[in-house]
Design an enzyme around this catalytic site. Structure first.
Site, PDB file in Angstrom:
ATOM      1  N   CYS A   3       0.861  -1.187   0.000  1.00  0.00           N
ATOM      2  CA  CYS A   3       0.000   0.000   0.000  1.00  0.00           C
ATOM      3  C   CYS A   3       0.897   1.237   0.000  1.00  0.00           C
ATOM      4  O   CYS A   3       2.070   1.144  -0.382  1.00  0.00           O
ATOM      5  CB  CYS A   3      -0.985  -0.030   1.165  1.00  0.00           C
ATOM      6  SG  CYS A   3      -0.237   0.039   2.805  1.00  0.00           S
ATOM      7  N   ASN A   6       2.233   1.413   4.429  1.00  0.00           N
ATOM      8  CA  ASN A   6       2.557   0.166   5.131  1.00  0.00           C
ATOM      9  C   ASN A   6       2.236   0.257   6.628  1.00  0.00           C
ATOM     10  O   ASN A   6       2.912  -0.341   7.458  1.00  0.00           O
ATOM     11  CB  ASN A   6       4.027  -0.255   4.911  1.00  0.00           C
ATOM     12  CG  ASN A   6       4.340  -1.694   5.327  1.00  0.00           C
ATOM     13  OD1 ASN A   6       5.452  -2.002   5.723  1.00  0.00           O
ATOM     14  ND2 ASN A   6       3.377  -2.590   5.239  1.00  0.00           N
ATOM     15  N   CYS A   8      -1.509   0.829   7.417  1.00  0.00           N
ATOM     16  CA  CYS A   8      -2.953   0.545   7.528  1.00  0.00           C
ATOM     17  C   CYS A   8      -3.350  -0.721   6.773  1.00  0.00           C
ATOM     18  O   CYS A   8      -3.643  -1.746   7.380  1.00  0.00           O
ATOM     19  CB  CYS A   8      -3.776   1.721   7.012  1.00  0.00           C
ATOM     20  SG  CYS A   8      -3.619   3.213   8.003  1.00  0.00           S
ATOM     21  N   ARG A   9      -3.373  -0.652   5.453  1.00  0.00           N
ATOM     22  CA  ARG A   9      -3.919  -1.753   4.665  1.00  0.00           C
ATOM     23  C   ARG A   9      -2.978  -2.947   4.532  1.00  0.00           C
ATOM     24  O   ARG A   9      -3.366  -4.099   4.791  1.00  0.00           O
ATOM     25  CB  ARG A   9      -4.322  -1.253   3.272  1.00  0.00           C
ATOM     26  CG  ARG A   9      -5.476  -0.276   3.288  1.00  0.00           C
ATOM     27  CD  ARG A   9      -5.609   0.483   1.985  1.00  0.00           C
ATOM     28  NE  ARG A   9      -4.497   1.414   1.790  1.00  0.00           N
ATOM     29  CZ  ARG A   9      -4.309   2.168   0.720  1.00  0.00           C
ATOM     30  NH1 ARG A   9      -5.160   2.083  -0.282  1.00  0.00           N
ATOM     31  NH2 ARG A   9      -3.287   2.992   0.657  1.00  0.00           N
ATOM     32  N   SER A  10      -1.752  -2.711   4.088  1.00  0.00           N
ATOM     33  CA  SER A  10      -0.885  -3.860   3.778  1.00  0.00           C
ATOM     34  C   SER A  10      -0.430  -4.658   5.005  1.00  0.00           C
ATOM     35  O   SER A  10      -0.254  -5.880   4.884  1.00  0.00           O
ATOM     36  CB  SER A  10       0.304  -3.453   2.892  1.00  0.00           C
ATOM     37  OG  SER A  10       1.125  -2.495   3.505  1.00  0.00           O
ATOM     38  N   ASP A 119      -8.150   3.710   1.005  1.00  0.00           N
ATOM     39  CA  ASP A 119      -7.247   4.124   2.073  1.00  0.00           C
ATOM     40  C   ASP A 119      -8.087   4.547   3.287  1.00  0.00           C
ATOM     41  O   ASP A 119      -8.841   5.517   3.207  1.00  0.00           O
ATOM     42  CB  ASP A 119      -6.415   5.310   1.557  1.00  0.00           C
ATOM     43  CG  ASP A 119      -5.356   5.712   2.553  1.00  0.00           C
ATOM     44  OD1 ASP A 119      -5.441   5.303   3.721  1.00  0.00           O
ATOM     45  OD2 ASP A 119      -4.444   6.445   2.146  1.00  0.00           O
TER      46      ASP A 119
HETATM   47  P1  4NP Z   1      -1.840   2.791   4.092  1.00  0.00           P
HETATM   48  O1  4NP Z   1      -2.515   4.126   4.663  1.00  0.00           O
HETATM   49  O2  4NP Z   1      -1.282   3.145   2.743  1.00  0.00           O
HETATM   50  O3  4NP Z   1      -2.981   1.846   4.021  1.00  0.00           O
HETATM   51  O4  4NP Z   1      -0.777   2.388   5.091  1.00  0.00           O
HETATM   52  C1  4NP Z   1      -1.837   5.332   4.756  1.00  0.00           C
HETATM   53  C2  4NP Z   1      -1.042   5.587   5.824  1.00  0.00           C
HETATM   54  C3  4NP Z   1      -0.388   6.800   5.931  1.00  0.00           C
HETATM   55  C4  4NP Z   1      -0.542   7.738   4.944  1.00  0.00           C
HETATM   56  C5  4NP Z   1      -1.343   7.480   3.862  1.00  0.00           C
HETATM   57  C6  4NP Z   1      -1.980   6.271   3.766  1.00  0.00           C
HETATM   58  N1  4NP Z   1       0.083   8.986   5.067  1.00  0.00           N
HETATM   59  O5  4NP Z   1      -0.139   9.842   4.203  1.00  0.00           O
HETATM   60  O6  4NP Z   1       0.875   9.198   5.996  1.00  0.00           O
END
Ligand code: 4NP
Length: 149
Positions: A3, A6, A8-10, A119
Site C-alpha cells: 500500500c 505500510n 494501515c492496509r498492507s 485508504d
Molecule cells: P496505508 O494508509 O497506505 O494503508 O498504510 C496510509 C497511511 C499513511 C498515509 C497514507 C496512507 N500517510 O499519508 O501518511
C-alpha cells in the site's frame, strides 16, 4: 502486499495472508511494504491492529518498510491495494517479468473489475472493518489459487 504507508492496509493484508498460509498449509511466505518512506520502522496504525485483533490476527509486531526493486526478485506475486500503488510499483519495474508480478489485490476476488482497497487512514473504524473484509475475501482466494497450483 503493498500500500502507500505500510501502516494501515498492507500490514493487515500480511497478517491475514499469514493466517491463510498456515490454515492452507502452503509452502509460501508473505511480507508487506509501502511505496512511500513516511512510516519506515513504525508500528501499524492502532486502528489496523485493533481490526486484526477483532479477528484473532496479531499485527502489532510488524514494522513499516518501503517497497524496493529487490522485492521483484524476492516475490512471485505482488498485490497492490489501489491504482496509485500500482503505478508506483510499476515505476520501479525493470521489465516485463517484474510488471507481470503486480496485480490489484481485489482483482483476485472480483476479476477484471479493478476495484481498490480504499485508504482508511482518514476515515473511521468502520473503514477499517470494511478494509478487513475486502482483504480477507481476496486473501482466501489467493490461498486457494496457490493451493491449486
Ligand atoms: P496505508 O494508509 O497506505 O494503508 O498504510 C496510509 C497511511 C499513511 C498515509 C497514507 C496512507 N500517510 O499519508 O501518511
Amino acid at each position: 502486499m503493498v500500500c502507500l504507508g505500510n501502516i494501515c492496509r498492507s500490514p493487515l493484508a500480511e497478517g491475514i495472508m499469514r493466517k491463510n498460509i498456515e490454515e492452507y498449509n502452503l509452502d509460501a511466505m508473505v511480507d508487506s511494504a509501502g511505496t512511500a518512506h513516511f512510516h519506515i520502522g513504525q508500528s501499524p496504525d492502532p486502528r489496523s491492529v485493533e481490526s486484526g485483533a477483532r479477528h484473532n490476527i496479531d499485527i502489532s509486531g510488524l514494522r513499516g518498510r518501503q517497497f524496493g526493486v529487490a522485492d521483484f526478485d524476492n516475490f512471485d506475486l505482488i498485490y497492490v491495494m489501489d491504482k496509485s500503488n500500482y503505478r508506483n510499483v510499476l515505476e520501479l519495474a525493470r521489465g516485463e517479468d517484474d510488471k507481470a508480478k503486480v496485480e490489484l489485490l481485489l482483482n483476485v476476488s472480483n476479476p477484471d473489475q479493478f476495484l481498490e482497497v480504499p485508504d482508511p487512514y482518514y476515515g473511521g473504524e468502520q473503514g477499517f472493518e470494511n478494509v478487513y473484509q475486502m482483504i480477507n475475501e481476496a486473501c482466501a482466494k489467493v490461498a486457494k489459487n496457490i493451493k491449486n497450483g
